[in-house]
Design an enzyme around this catalytic site. Structure first.
Site, short mmCIF file in Angstrom:
data_model
loop_
_atom_site.label_atom_id
_atom_site.label_comp_id
_atom_site.label_asym_id
_atom_site.label_seq_id
_atom_site.Cartn_x
_atom_site.Cartn_y
_atom_site.Cartn_z
N HIS A 86 3.21 1.55 -4.82
CA HIS A 86 4.07 2.52 -5.49
C HIS A 86 3.27 3.40 -6.44
CE1 HIS A 86 8.47 1.57 -4.72
NE2 HIS A 86 7.83 0.70 -3.95
N GLY A 119 -1.18 9.57 -6.90
CA GLY A 119 -2.42 8.83 -6.67
C GLY A 119 -2.50 7.58 -7.52
N PRO A 135 8.59 5.42 0.37
CA PRO A 135 9.40 4.82 1.44
C PRO A 135 10.10 3.54 0.97
CG PRO A 135 7.26 5.48 2.29
CD PRO A 135 7.19 5.64 0.80
N ASP A 152 8.97 -12.02 6.10
CA ASP A 152 8.42 -12.81 7.19
C ASP A 152 9.15 -14.15 7.18
OD1 ASP A 152 7.00 -14.51 8.85
OD2 ASP A 152 5.03 -14.03 8.03
N ASP A 183 -0.87 -13.64 6.87
CA ASP A 183 -1.33 -13.76 8.25
C ASP A 183 -0.72 -12.64 9.10
OD1 ASP A 183 1.33 -14.54 8.69
OD2 ASP A 183 0.84 -16.67 8.59
#
Length: 350
Positions: A96, A102, A188, A267, A275
């Site tokens: 973020h 930047g 996003p 995940d 991973d």
């Protein structure tokens, strides 16, 4: 072919697979005669090939604060041992920061109307880790290490703590003095289409490959159930779940997300380990955010997802390279461009 040669082959494949991608369903991509095949041209850079013409250097603090990385490493390790979810939070906080103005530490500024107060920043965490590191550094090396450098290195060490790759971070970033909440809304949030994501990354000097690889950070992240309610119960006003999700995964999520305030792992298989299982889950229709699953259904990104599922070492290598690129986006290095904050929450008072 020996197993040892597979990762090298896959790195080569990453350079060319997008050119051979076939159209998939659910893609927002519409080829035009003028673009030809150029949208599929990808290269895999290495960190050693990156030139730091922005005055960053790996030995920036060697004389002025040689204990910097040791202090930072110990602090990050200490925090993550208490709460492993802070690893993903620090990665997200760094993203973020770099995504707006930047990598200048502007996300850390805490005042009315700053990026930190924006709606898009409401769920950001990890500020206390940066503050703790900064406080110790101010004792050891006053007015020397920037908050932007601290956050960049902390994201790296947080990745390593959960089993991810190490990459060398060049230092010398100055802290920005401007932070505007409205600008944070461009980051996003998981509901965009692939075209807008590609354009977002390209506007910051990054590629489609960087987009797919850095999305892999979701292998250790979480999101609130409120952010996926529409996918579970009323996808595009149909009153039904998103049909692209696996039915068993939908059932699991509906049981898990009885309250919008609850959190769910990005995940679902190995949420505490860095991973490549994130990509394997996408092939199983288990992408939690719509942007995650679209990476596997869009022809510009799907071949890359397939390649990254094949070898964990390939993902680790490219993640380190892409994070290195992210960390040098629009950095401030000139004396008149920024400052070294003594408190990461506020610009210096002169």
């Amino acid at each position: 072919m020996s197993n040892s040669s597979l990762p090298l082959l896959l790195l080569l494949v990453l350079q060319i697979i997008s050119a051979s991608a076939q159209p998939h369903e659910n893609s927002d991509y519409k080829p035009s005669p003028s673009t030809g095949d150029t949208v599929f041209s990808l290269q895999v850079p290495t960190l050693d090939e990156t030139t730091f013409d922005n005055l960053l250097s790996f030995g920036y603090y060697r004389k002025t604060c040689p204990q910097f990385e040791s202090i930072l490493h110990n602090k990050v390790k200490e925090w993550i041992q208490k709460d492993y979810t802070l690893a993903a939070s620090l990665l997200r906080l760094h993203f973020h920061d770099c995504a707006v103005r930047g990598c200048d530490g502007s996300i850390l500024l805490n005042h009315d109307g700053s990026e930190r107060t924006a709606q898009a920043s409401k769920t950001l965490r990890g500020f206390e880790v940066v503050d703790d590191i900064k406080a110790e550094l101010e004792k050891q090396c006053p007015k020397t290490v920037s908050c932007a450098d601290i956050l960049t290195a902390a994201a790296r060490d947080a990745t390593v703590e959960l089993g991810g790759p190490y990459w060398a971070v060049p230092y010398g970033r100055k802290d920005g003095k401007v932070s505007i909440a409205k600008e944070a809304e461009m980051v996003p949030m998981g509901h965009e289409n692939i075209t807008s994501l590609i354009e977002f990354f390209q506007s910051r000097g990054m590629t489609v490959l960087d987009l797919v690889v850095l999305s892999g950070a979701h292998t250790i992240g979480r999101t609130s159930c409120g952010s996926i309610q529409n996918r579970l119960y009323n996808y595009q006003g149909t009153g039904k779940p998103d049909p692209i999700l696996h039915p068993k995964y939908v059932n699991f999520l509906q049981r898990k997300c009885r309250w919008a305030a609850e959190y769910v792992d990005l995940d679902a298989t190995t949420p505490k380990t860095f991973d490549n299982v994130y990509y394997i889950n996408l092939k199983k229709k288990m992408g939690l955010l719509s942007t995650d699953q679209l990476l596997y259904s869009d022809p510009r990104t799907s071949p890359l997802v397939s390649a990254l599922t094949a070898a964990h070492s390939v993902f680790e290598h490219q993640f380190a390279v892409s994070m290195g690129k992210l960390g040098i986006v629009d950095v401030l290095t000139g004396q008149d461009e920024g400052e070294i904050r003594t408190n990461c929450n506020f610009v210096n008072a002169y």
